[in-house]
Design a protein around this motif. Structure first.
Motif, PDB file in Angstrom:
ATOM      1  N   GLY A  47      32.596   0.852 102.026  1.00  0.00           N
ATOM      2  CA  GLY A  47      32.344   1.065 100.594  1.00  0.00           C
ATOM      3  C   GLY A  47      32.423   2.529 100.246  1.00  0.00           C
ATOM      4  O   GLY A  47      33.377   3.215 100.632  1.00  0.00           O
ATOM      5  N   GLN A  48      31.413   3.018  99.549  1.00  0.00           N
ATOM      6  CA  GLN A  48      31.437   4.404  99.079  1.00  0.00           C
ATOM      7  C   GLN A  48      31.375   5.422 100.229  1.00  0.00           C
ATOM      8  O   GLN A  48      31.588   6.605 100.021  1.00  0.00           O
ATOM      9  N   MET A  49      31.096   4.945 101.438  1.00  0.00           N
ATOM     10  CA  MET A  49      31.037   5.860 102.585  1.00  0.00           C
ATOM     11  C   MET A  49      32.351   5.914 103.357  1.00  0.00           C
ATOM     12  O   MET A  49      32.455   6.618 104.354  1.00  0.00           O
ATOM     13  N   ASN A  50      33.361   5.170 102.881  1.00  0.00           N
ATOM     14  CA  ASN A  50      34.629   5.167 103.602  1.00  0.00           C
ATOM     15  C   ASN A  50      35.237   6.563 103.575  1.00  0.00           C
ATOM     16  O   ASN A  50      35.326   7.195 102.525  1.00  0.00           O
ATOM     17  N   GLY A  51      35.628   7.039 104.752  1.00  0.00           N
ATOM     18  CA  GLY A  51      36.197   8.383 104.861  1.00  0.00           C
ATOM     19  C   GLY A  51      35.130   9.460 105.031  1.00  0.00           C
ATOM     20  O   GLY A  51      35.407  10.558 105.490  1.00  0.00           O
ATOM     21  N   LYS A  52      33.887   9.117 104.668  1.00  0.00           N
ATOM     22  CA  LYS A  52      32.821  10.138 104.708  1.00  0.00           C
ATOM     23  C   LYS A  52      31.886   9.975 105.894  1.00  0.00           C
ATOM     24  O   LYS A  52      31.132  10.886 106.235  1.00  0.00           O
ATOM     25  N   ALA A  53      31.883   8.791 106.485  1.00  0.00           N
ATOM     26  CA  ALA A  53      30.938   8.536 107.580  1.00  0.00           C
ATOM     27  C   ALA A  53      31.567   7.577 108.574  1.00  0.00           C
ATOM     28  O   ALA A  53      32.445   6.792 108.221  1.00  0.00           O
ATOM     29  N   PHE A  54      31.124   7.650 109.803  1.00  0.00           N
ATOM     30  CA  PHE A  54      31.477   6.620 110.780  1.00  0.00           C
ATOM     31  C   PHE A  54      30.177   5.988 111.243  1.00  0.00           C
ATOM     32  O   PHE A  54      29.095   6.524 111.016  1.00  0.00           O
ATOM     33  N   ARG A  55      30.297   4.803 111.855  1.00  0.00           N
ATOM     34  CA  ARG A  55      29.090   4.100 112.279  1.00  0.00           C
ATOM     35  C   ARG A  55      29.119   3.822 113.778  1.00  0.00           C
ATOM     36  O   ARG A  55      30.160   3.497 114.335  1.00  0.00           O
ATOM     37  N   ILE A  56      27.973   4.000 114.377  1.00  0.00           N
ATOM     38  CA  ILE A  56      27.830   3.697 115.798  1.00  0.00           C
ATOM     39  C   ILE A  56      26.972   2.439 115.903  1.00  0.00           C
ATOM     40  O   ILE A  56      25.818   2.433 115.465  1.00  0.00           O
ATOM     41  N   GLY A  57      27.561   1.382 116.437  1.00  0.00           N
ATOM     42  CA  GLY A  57      26.782   0.168 116.672  1.00  0.00           C
ATOM     43  C   GLY A  57      26.137   0.283 118.043  1.00  0.00           C
ATOM     44  O   GLY A  57      26.818   0.541 119.033  1.00  0.00           O
ATOM     45  N   HIS A  58      24.810   0.174 118.090  1.00  0.00           N
ATOM     46  CA  HIS A  58      24.127   0.230 119.393  1.00  0.00           C
ATOM     47  C   HIS A  58      23.189  -0.965 119.507  1.00  0.00           C
ATOM     48  O   HIS A  58      21.997  -0.825 119.632  1.00  0.00           O
ATOM     49  N   LEU A  59      23.826  -2.139 119.442  1.00  0.00           N
ATOM     50  CA  LEU A  59      23.013  -3.348 119.513  1.00  0.00           C
ATOM     51  C   LEU A  59      23.638  -4.379 120.442  1.00  0.00           C
ATOM     52  O   LEU A  59      24.834  -4.331 120.712  1.00  0.00           O
ATOM     53  N   GLY A  60      22.763  -5.270 120.874  1.00  0.00           N
ATOM     54  CA  GLY A  60      23.230  -6.347 121.734  1.00  0.00           C
ATOM     55  C   GLY A  60      23.239  -5.916 123.184  1.00  0.00           C
ATOM     56  O   GLY A  60      22.257  -5.370 123.693  1.00  0.00           O
ATOM     57  N   SER A  61      24.380  -6.142 123.841  1.00  0.00           N
ATOM     58  CA  SER A  61      24.494  -5.803 125.250  1.00  0.00           C
ATOM     59  C   SER A  61      24.822  -4.322 125.364  1.00  0.00           C
ATOM     60  O   SER A  61      25.982  -3.921 125.377  1.00  0.00           O
ATOM     61  N   ILE A  62      23.782  -3.495 125.410  1.00  0.00           N
ATOM     62  CA  ILE A  62      24.020  -2.053 125.400  1.00  0.00           C
ATOM     63  C   ILE A  62      23.071  -1.367 126.390  1.00  0.00           C
ATOM     64  O   ILE A  62      21.909  -1.698 126.448  1.00  0.00           O
ATOM     65  N   THR A  63      23.631  -0.487 127.196  1.00  0.00           N
ATOM     66  CA  THR A  63      22.810   0.230 128.181  1.00  0.00           C
ATOM     67  C   THR A  63      22.866   1.733 127.889  1.00  0.00           C
ATOM     68  O   THR A  63      23.728   2.203 127.144  1.00  0.00           O
ATOM     69  N   ASP A  64      21.966   2.473 128.533  1.00  0.00           N
ATOM     70  CA  ASP A  64      21.947   3.938 128.386  1.00  0.00           C
ATOM     71  C   ASP A  64      23.316   4.509 128.765  1.00  0.00           C
ATOM     72  O   ASP A  64      23.833   5.420 128.112  1.00  0.00           O
ATOM     73  N   THR A  65      23.896   3.982 129.833  1.00  0.00           N
ATOM     74  CA  THR A  65      25.181   4.489 130.327  1.00  0.00           C
ATOM     75  C   THR A  65      26.292   4.276 129.304  1.00  0.00           C
ATOM     76  O   THR A  65      27.122   5.170 129.073  1.00  0.00           O
ATOM     77  N   MET A  66      26.279   3.100 128.679  1.00  0.00           N
ATOM     78  CA  MET A  66      27.289   2.840 127.648  1.00  0.00           C
ATOM     79  C   MET A  66      27.126   3.836 126.503  1.00  0.00           C
ATOM     80  O   MET A  66      28.108   4.388 125.989  1.00  0.00           O
ATOM     81  N   ILE A  67      25.876   4.053 126.100  1.00  0.00           N
ATOM     82  CA  ILE A  67      25.617   4.989 125.001  1.00  0.00           C
ATOM     83  C   ILE A  67      26.140   6.385 125.345  1.00  0.00           C
ATOM     84  O   ILE A  67      26.834   7.026 124.546  1.00  0.00           O
ATOM     85  N   LEU A  68      25.843   6.832 126.558  1.00  0.00           N
ATOM     86  CA  LEU A  68      26.304   8.177 126.960  1.00  0.00           C
ATOM     87  C   LEU A  68      27.825   8.256 126.930  1.00  0.00           C
ATOM     88  O   LEU A  68      28.396   9.255 126.479  1.00  0.00           O
ATOM     89  N   GLY A  69      28.478   7.203 127.395  1.00  0.00           N
ATOM     90  CA  GLY A  69      29.944   7.182 127.384  1.00  0.00           C
ATOM     91  C   GLY A  69      30.491   7.255 125.973  1.00  0.00           C
ATOM     92  O   GLY A  69      31.416   8.018 125.688  1.00  0.00           O
ATOM     93  N   GLY A  70      29.917   6.475 125.088  1.00  0.00           N
ATOM     94  CA  GLY A  70      30.379   6.456 123.700  1.00  0.00           C
ATOM     95  C   GLY A  70      30.178   7.798 123.014  1.00  0.00           C
ATOM     96  O   GLY A  70      31.073   8.302 122.324  1.00  0.00           O
TER      97      GLY A  70
END
Ligand SMILES: *Cc1c(COP(=O)(O)O)cnc(C)c1O
Length: 388
Positions: free
Chosen positions: A333-356
């Motif tokens: 919506g109004q954030m297109n081009g202005k922001a990106f989103r990080i999904g950190h839900l579900g099957s997610i570990t510390d290691t995955m987060i660090l990689g991302g």
């Protein structure tokens, strides 16, 4: 290229191998006792996740959007007045659906980045002496902005005003990842879907209805068919479905519920909080801003991050996909081009987060963002080091 990289979009989410394997099943007869037993246990155990003992859970072959439709079709009639806040794309879409169904929506416009404003709900409800408002709609976790709304506060607003309106809650991107208490918050219909916190492919709308909502569906004359609670209830009680169930999904959901229960719901929530805190530490290490404006309302499942002025967030998400084969959510919506989103839900570990975080940090650095390599990842590592 590899398919081993996790995705960081806020749904559909990464599917654990345990669930993928559990779903790799030959078709069984959906009228057989074997299937009744399976879906019966799944519907029963879903109550633990919605935190309801009195509610009834339905699993429609659909997605979260279908769950919204089920919630309003079963409890409301065209012309009914409903109260809802618009503070992002998902709350907007539910409002839009209500309008298409002929409901009279009183919209509370709230700046994106804010939660649904409980105080404004309280004022409107207190002013509605005639009880014209039939339902209050709240998006628990606005996936476009990464903002958690306080449903208990909206419940309080209803109770203080002595108002009998229904409370309908969208928990599509929060249920099974963040605390959600259907009974304690007096939620009448809670909506979720299979492809976010439940770690499955899209294909199920998971909907929990209170006794009051069920009774309304029993007397309702609103035209509906596919999402009729009563028809589903009757078929489920007889051990079946009114149509073909999403069979393999139930094997996956059985596994998902087992995984959530083995880890323990509180630990699941704590893991999401830790991942979110690490992401937020990285964002602040980068010198960037979250879309969510107040810390108590920051979402534990998704973070929307503004890019610096003069940069296009779509160029960033495109680069990170093309070059590293990793997906992040785009600004909606109004954030297109202005922001990106990080999904950190579900099957997610510390290691995955660090990689991302390390990967998007490299992409930002490459595009000339004023973001030094290591600035965010170090902050995230420090957070994990403290919490481990
Ligand atoms: C994903 C999402 C939806 C829509 O669900 P679909 O499964 O895409 O139909 C609704 N509300 C919220 C908050 C969501 O995150």
């Amino acid at each position: 290229m590899t398919d081993q990289n996790p995705i960081f979009i806020p749904g559909p989410t990464n599917i654990p191998d345990r669930i993928r394997n559990a779903m790799n099943r030959q078709t069984v007869d959906h009228r057989s006792p074997k299937f009744s037993e399976l879906f019966g246990s799944v519907l029963q155990d879903l109550k633990t996740i919605f935190k309801t003992s009195k509610g009834t859970v339905f699993a429609f072959p659909s997605t979260g959007t279908g769950g919204w439709e089920a919630a309003i079709e079963n409890t409301l009639a065209p012309g009914d007045k409903v109260l809802a806040a618009r503070h992002g794309v998902f709350s907007h879409r539910w409002i839009d659906m209500c309008q298409r169904h002929g409901l009279d929506v009183e919209v509370i416009e709230s700046e994106w980045g804010n939660p649904a404003p409980a105080e404004t709900f309280a004022e409107r409800l207190a002013a509605d002496k005639a009880g014209a408002i039939k339902a209050v709609l709240v998006t628990h976790n606005e996936t476009a902005t990464g903002v958690r709304s306080d449903i208990a506060a909206v419940r309080q607003a209803l109770d203080r005003a002595g108002h009998g309106a229904l409370l309908l809650a969208d928990g599509v991107s929060s249920i099974a990842s963040m605390n959600f208490e259907m009974d304690a918050w007096g939620v009448d219909v809670a909506v979720s879907g299979s492809q976010k916190g439940f770690m499955l492919p899209a294909g199920l709308a998971l909907v929990a209805a209170s006794e009051k909502a069920l009774e309304l569906s029993r007397v309702s004359k609103t035209a509906r068919c596919f999402f009729d609670f009563q028809e589903m209830l009757k078929a489920n009680k007889a051990g079946g479905y009114p149509y073909t169930p999403a069979l393999q999904h139930f094997y996956g959901l059985r596994e998902s519920l087992d995984m959530l229960s083995e880890e323990g719901l509180d630990r699941v929530f704590a893991r999401h909080r830790r991942a979110a805190d690490a992401v937020r530490a990285a964002v602040s290490g980068w010198g960037l801003e979250l879309c969510s404006k107040s810390a108590p309302h920051h979402s534990d499942t998704i973070s929307a991050v503004y890019v610096p002025a003069g940069f296009d967030s779509n160029v960033l998400t495109d680069l990170v996909l093309k070059k590293y084969n990793v997906s992040f959510g785009i600004g909606l919506g109004q954030m297109n081009g202005k922001a990106f989103r990080i999904g950190h839900l579900g099957s997610i570990t510390d290691t995955m987060i660090l990689g991302g975080l390390a990967t998007i940090e490299m992409a930002m650095n490459e595009l000339g963002y004023p973001v030094a390599l290591g600035s965010g990842t170090t902050a995230a590592q420090q957070l994990f080091a403290q919490r481990s």
